[in-house]
Write an enzyme that holds these catalytic residues in place. Sequence first.
Site, PDB file in Angstrom:
ATOM      1  N   ARG A 311       0.858  -1.380   0.014  1.00  0.00           N
ATOM      2  CA  ARG A 311       0.063   0.002   0.087  1.00  0.00           C
ATOM      3  C   ARG A 311       0.808   1.227   0.002  1.00  0.00           C
ATOM      4  O   ARG A 311       0.548   2.390  -0.525  1.00  0.00           O
ATOM      5  CB  ARG A 311      -0.843   0.102   1.205  1.00  0.00           C
ATOM      6  CG  ARG A 311      -2.098  -0.943   0.855  1.00  0.00           C
ATOM      7  CD  ARG A 311      -3.020  -1.132   2.189  1.00  0.00           C
ATOM      8  NE  ARG A 311      -4.120  -2.062   1.725  1.00  0.00           N
ATOM      9  CZ  ARG A 311      -4.930  -2.691   2.563  1.00  0.00           C
ATOM     10  NH1 ARG A 311      -4.782  -2.215   4.027  1.00  0.00           N
ATOM     11  NH2 ARG A 311      -5.928  -3.338   2.168  1.00  0.00           N
ATOM     12  N   HIS A 455      -6.316  -0.924  -6.822  1.00  0.00           N
ATOM     13  CA  HIS A 455      -5.624  -2.175  -6.318  1.00  0.00           C
ATOM     14  C   HIS A 455      -4.931  -2.012  -4.840  1.00  0.00           C
ATOM     15  O   HIS A 455      -4.651  -0.863  -4.439  1.00  0.00           O
ATOM     16  CB  HIS A 455      -4.435  -2.701  -7.183  1.00  0.00           C
ATOM     17  CG  HIS A 455      -3.289  -1.664  -7.710  1.00  0.00           C
ATOM     18  ND1 HIS A 455      -2.133  -2.123  -8.149  1.00  0.00           N
ATOM     19  CD2 HIS A 455      -2.968  -0.585  -7.222  1.00  0.00           C
ATOM     20  CE1 HIS A 455      -1.450  -1.273  -8.328  1.00  0.00           C
ATOM     21  NE2 HIS A 455      -1.911  -0.136  -7.850  1.00  0.00           N
ATOM     22  N   GLU A 456      -4.524  -3.069  -4.251  1.00  0.00           N
ATOM     23  CA  GLU A 456      -4.221  -3.025  -2.839  1.00  0.00           C
ATOM     24  C   GLU A 456      -5.083  -2.414  -1.902  1.00  0.00           C
ATOM     25  O   GLU A 456      -4.834  -1.826  -1.051  1.00  0.00           O
ATOM     26  CB  GLU A 456      -2.825  -2.555  -2.755  1.00  0.00           C
ATOM     27  CG  GLU A 456      -1.834  -2.993  -3.612  1.00  0.00           C
ATOM     28  CD  GLU A 456      -1.527  -4.499  -3.652  1.00  0.00           C
ATOM     29  OE1 GLU A 456      -2.103  -5.116  -2.708  1.00  0.00           O
ATOM     30  OE2 GLU A 456      -1.201  -4.987  -4.734  1.00  0.00           O
ATOM     31  N   GLY A 457      -6.411  -2.499  -2.205  1.00  0.00           N
ATOM     32  CA  GLY A 457      -7.356  -1.987  -1.384  1.00  0.00           C
ATOM     33  C   GLY A 457      -7.942  -0.796  -1.876  1.00  0.00           C
ATOM     34  O   GLY A 457      -7.206   0.238  -1.906  1.00  0.00           O
ATOM     35  N   GLN A 462     -10.199   1.622   2.204  1.00  0.00           N
ATOM     36  CA  GLN A 462      -9.287   2.241   3.079  1.00  0.00           C
ATOM     37  C   GLN A 462     -10.023   3.307   3.933  1.00  0.00           C
ATOM     38  O   GLN A 462      -9.696   3.351   4.873  1.00  0.00           O
ATOM     39  CB  GLN A 462      -8.355   3.201   2.021  1.00  0.00           C
ATOM     40  CG  GLN A 462      -7.680   2.466   1.076  1.00  0.00           C
ATOM     41  CD  GLN A 462      -6.474   1.628   1.796  1.00  0.00           C
ATOM     42  OE1 GLN A 462      -6.085   1.715   2.923  1.00  0.00           O
ATOM     43  NE2 GLN A 462      -6.254   0.291   1.142  1.00  0.00           N
TER      44      GLN A 462
END
Length: 608
Positions: A311, A455-457, A462
């Site tokens: 992240r 991507h990645e959350g 978040q």
Amino acid sequence: MRDTVDFLLHHWLNVAALTERERFADHSAETFGQVLDTCEKIAREKFAPFNRLVDVEEPRFDGEKVILPQATQEAWDAYAESGMLSAAQDYDIGGMQLPYTVEAAANAFFSKASVSIGSGMLSVGNANLLMAHGTETQKRVFALNEFSGRFSGTMCLSEPQAGSSLSDVATRATPDGEGHEADPLGPRYRLKGNKMWISAGEHELTENIIHLVLAKIPGPDGKTIPGVKGISLFIVPKKLVDTDGQLTGERNDVALAGLNHKCGWRGTTNTLLNFGEGRFKPGGQAGAVGYLVGKPGQGLACMFHMMNEARIGVGMAATMLGMAGYEASLAYARQRPQGRPMGVGGKDAAAPQVPIIEHADVKRMLLAQKAYSEGALALALYCARLVDEQHTAGPEAADQAKWLLEVLTPIAKSWPSEWCLEANSLAIQVHGGYGYTRDFPVEQYWRDNRLNMIHEGTHGIQGLDLLGRKVVMDGGKGLTLLATTINRTIEQAGQVPGLAEHGAALAAALQKLGAATKAAWSTGVPEEALANATAYLQAFGHVVLAWVWLDVALSVHQHEAQLPEAFAQGKRQACRYFYAYELPRIDAWLGVVARREATCREMQDAWF
């Protein structure tokens, strides 16, 4: 950009102080500079010239292997040979023992030159996870070969039917026969399932690809445990290896099911992978061979080690795309003649045209880009400095760094992803119609950056993580510590002419943020508190960036005698812009949070 990086590292973050710690004692400001010089050179020569090439020559599958441009192979080889894959690792395993702050700054050059070619972020994250949670054999066989560049790595979380809902993963792992627990590479399982959106999931850049795969194993009663508690983590190599890390010649049952054709990041293969479909049968039977990492049922906890690292990396990638667009549009604005100055009596049509950078609205767009990208870079490097504090400082400082990272990681990922994307949009606007063509690079920067909010959350995730977990953990310990840190900057700014006003504005914003946080949770009903979590994320991020800019401006004031006048004035003006144009936005965002605005959660499907 380099002058800003050097200022942030040496004047603002004082990385030289890290050399007083035993781990970094062999380094100096000079060695840090040499690392940056090397990476800047490789990025300039091996990455940047081919950014457009990898955008138009997308990965393709010829029936046997994925084909990438030769430039991608050469870029990967140059990066691996530089030693940056193991930059932060111990000397005894071939590392440089660099501070993570310096490693992050050095890798920024590659993201700016061609984020699509990449710099091994996933491989390093994969190997770091194994160093934290793997057995000694797993570290030696898999992680060390990733650090050397011989192997590469992925993370396999999402599935076609599950996406971000990891509790719904359907991939299953079952013990691989008698003696499966005694395998020297780890308890051996057979995996069957499908994984989606796997970056770098299939290629020929390295000898082997090491997949880290989340899957569910049978519980004590033989049934699958529902939810995330049943998820375990497995090493699933593309090609099987022995305990010396040598290829056995046997292909694992991992097959490419398809390539995803993306809006941007086209130089990175993005795949759908099938595990255990039977196309390959290691040991004569179907099922991908996987080795358990950590304890059964602890897969998600292990994977978060990689996800949190990724992240921060995503935030840096978004930042550098914003920086690339800013620099491109700044150069264009300085040389593009159009329009004439507005005099007292109006425009003089006979006067020569002026560069568009002379127009106030173009300056607005350039100032916004500067404030977004340089502010995001400062935030990313600050978070990297916290990682170094967490790992090498004394117990109290390390604990404080841990809590600050808990609160700031969602911001470090999300804020650059949103606002440096906006910077790219403004870069296109500065170029006018030309910006919307492929004759200039800014349209590609926007397309590449659009992924980073996903991507990645995703942005929504978040926001839920920040308001639903991070600011209320342990009685709000992380939020309280952040507020204390911000108030320290406000107090210092109050003594500096020109910054005291900003400090007062930041103090008011911080008070509003705290009040909105309490109001959101005042009923104790999560559905009400979290309905406007994304607005909270945006406001929180703007408060953090206002603090970052004020702290940077303080550093400019403190080191003014050592800085070029134009450089210092540029930083001050970007700070001034942020406080005049950006910080006031938080009132609208925090308003819906504080009153637990119900419009969105009460909307019904049929009403659309």
